[in-house]
Design a protein around this motif. Structure first.
Motif, short mmCIF file in Angstrom:
data_model
loop_
_atom_site.label_atom_id
_atom_site.label_comp_id
_atom_site.label_asym_id
_atom_site.label_seq_id
_atom_site.Cartn_x
_atom_site.Cartn_y
_atom_site.Cartn_z
N GLY A 1 -6.96 6.73 1.96
CA GLY A 1 -7.01 5.37 2.49
C GLY A 1 -5.99 5.15 3.58
O GLY A 1 -6.27 4.48 4.59
N THR A 2 -4.79 5.69 3.41
CA THR A 2 -3.75 5.56 4.43
C THR A 2 -4.19 6.23 5.73
O THR A 2 -3.94 5.70 6.83
CB THR A 2 -2.44 6.19 3.92
OG1 THR A 2 -2.05 5.55 2.71
CG2 THR A 2 -1.33 6.03 4.95
N LEU A 3 -4.84 7.40 5.61
CA LEU A 3 -5.34 8.08 6.80
C LEU A 3 -6.35 7.22 7.55
O LEU A 3 -6.32 7.12 8.79
CB LEU A 3 -5.98 9.41 6.39
CG LEU A 3 -6.67 10.22 7.50
CD1 LEU A 3 -5.65 10.67 8.53
CD2 LEU A 3 -7.40 11.42 6.91
N LEU A 4 -7.26 6.58 6.81
CA LEU A 4 -8.26 5.72 7.45
C LEU A 4 -7.60 4.50 8.10
O LEU A 4 -7.98 4.10 9.21
CB LEU A 4 -9.29 5.29 6.42
CG LEU A 4 -10.16 6.40 5.82
CD1 LEU A 4 -11.21 5.80 4.89
CD2 LEU A 4 -10.82 7.23 6.90
N LEU A 5 -6.62 3.91 7.42
CA LEU A 5 -5.92 2.77 8.01
C LEU A 5 -5.18 3.19 9.28
O LEU A 5 -5.18 2.45 10.29
CB LEU A 5 -4.93 2.19 6.99
CG LEU A 5 -5.55 1.43 5.82
CD1 LEU A 5 -4.50 1.15 4.76
CD2 LEU A 5 -6.17 0.12 6.30
N ALA A 6 -4.54 4.35 9.24
CA ALA A 6 -3.83 4.84 10.42
C ALA A 6 -4.81 5.10 11.57
O ALA A 6 -4.52 4.79 12.74
CB ALA A 6 -3.06 6.11 10.08
N SER A 7 -5.97 5.65 11.24
CA SER A 7 -6.98 5.89 12.26
C SER A 7 -7.43 4.58 12.90
O SER A 7 -7.57 4.48 14.13
CB SER A 7 -8.18 6.61 11.64
OG SER A 7 -9.23 6.75 12.58
N GLY A 8 -7.66 3.56 12.06
CA GLY A 8 -8.05 2.26 12.61
C GLY A 8 -6.99 1.68 13.51
O GLY A 8 -7.30 1.13 14.59
N ALA A 9 -5.72 1.80 13.11
CA ALA A 9 -4.62 1.26 13.91
C ALA A 9 -4.50 2.02 15.24
O ALA A 9 -4.30 1.41 16.31
CB ALA A 9 -3.32 1.34 13.13
#
Length: 321
Positions: free
Chosen positions: A23-31
């Protein structure tokens, strides 16, 4: 308040940490892609825009964090972790494919221009099916066995149910998009129900219910309210959110713009939003103020009383076996 929420959602074992980091990876990708969008410029809307990797990355990352929060309060058995793992794998794959297509400069959805694009769109559709089945299984698991408070259980069950309804809305969106491609030969710029019904808004409101209700449940459980009062407050918030979600969805399917609902839907929307807001104020008021010290943090940990953290007695372990 941030510390209270973090203590309630942080992963506790290797599997939960894996989902949390996904989930953190996906959030970082979105940011990161939000920064790319600002630098690159261009339209925020349309079938080929940076909006898709941004919105999908942030939304799916939050959904995975929510799965970790729910897992902490469920039985740690394969029949719970396997569906959650399928949700995590499907979300990571879906966001990766959507992001890849944007970098290629082609639409990610409804795109059958080449054999490769058609295969990507087919895989995205299969990930959505796997995601839906995983969330449905997690909902059933929450109904069968749950270690959290009544308020938290209400939030988890209602949140998963809202995600499933959002999935049904997404299925209708896909059908409209496919029909538009068949009729015009091109990927549509937007998906609307009727003349102006915002399918995306209805989908988003359902998808993020578990985050809104989850934060409220965490604050209510950590506050001064008794367990029964917290459960009643959570029930009010859940009813209010369901009313607002229903109003947004009904307005969309009727073909009306979000800012132009019928009087009945407007009353339902405002009433539901007010109910959620009132419970939010109560939850914030109930959380005791703390000084930033180690003793205060330990006191707050004891007040949270997280049943999922406590060791399972030998009798209970034998019963589960």
């Amino acid at each position: 308040m941030v510390g209270t929420v973090w203590r309630a959602v942080r992963p506790q074992n290797g599997f939960q940490r894996l989902l949390w980091w996904a989930g953190t990876l996906l959030l970082a990708s979105g940011a990161v892609h939000l920064v790319v969008a600002l630098v690159d410029g261009g339209s925020w809307w349309g079938p080929v825009s940076w909006r898709k990797p941004v919105v999908f990355g942030l939304s799916m990352g939050l959904l995975l964090w929510s799965m970790v929060w729910a897992l902490r309060r469920q039985a740690q058995r394969w029949w719970v972790t396997v569906p959650a793992g399928l949700v995590g794998a499907s979300l990571v794959l879906e966001v990766a494919l959507i992001t890849m297509q944007r970098w290629r400069g082609v639409p990610s959805h409804f795109n059958a221009a080449t054999a490769f694009d058609s295969a990507v769109w087919s895989v995205i559709g299969m990930t959505i099916i796997v995601l839906t089945l995983g969330v449905l299984w997690s909902l059933v698991a929450s109904l069968v066995r749950f270690r959290g408070s009544a308020a938290t259980r209400i939030a988890v069950v209602a949140g998963f149910a809202a995600v499933l309804v959002a999935g049904a809305i997404g299925k209708d969106m896909a059908a409209i998009g496919e029909a538009a491609v068949d009729a015009t030969g091109r990927v549509p710029d937007d998906i609307l129900f009727g003349a102006a019904g915002s399918a995306k808004l209805a989908h988003a409101v359902g998808l993020h219910a578990i985050q809104v209700l989850g934060v409220l449940a965490i604050l209510l459980d950590a506050g001064r309210l008794r367990a029964r009062a917290a459960a009643w407050a959570m029930a009010v918030a859940t009813t209010g959110y369901a009313a607002a979600f229903g109003a947004v969805t009904a307005t969309a399917y009727a073909g009306w713009a979000p800012h132009d609902p019928t009087p009945a839907m407007a009353v339902l929307l405002v009433g539901g939003a007010v109910a959620v807001a009132v419970v939010g104020v109560v939850a914030l008021w109930a959380v005791p103020s703390r000084v930033a010290s180690g003793d205060a943090d330990r006191d707050l940990e004891r007040e949270l009383g997280e049943a999922a953290d406590a060791p399972v007695p030998a009798v209970a372990r034998r019963a589960e076996a």
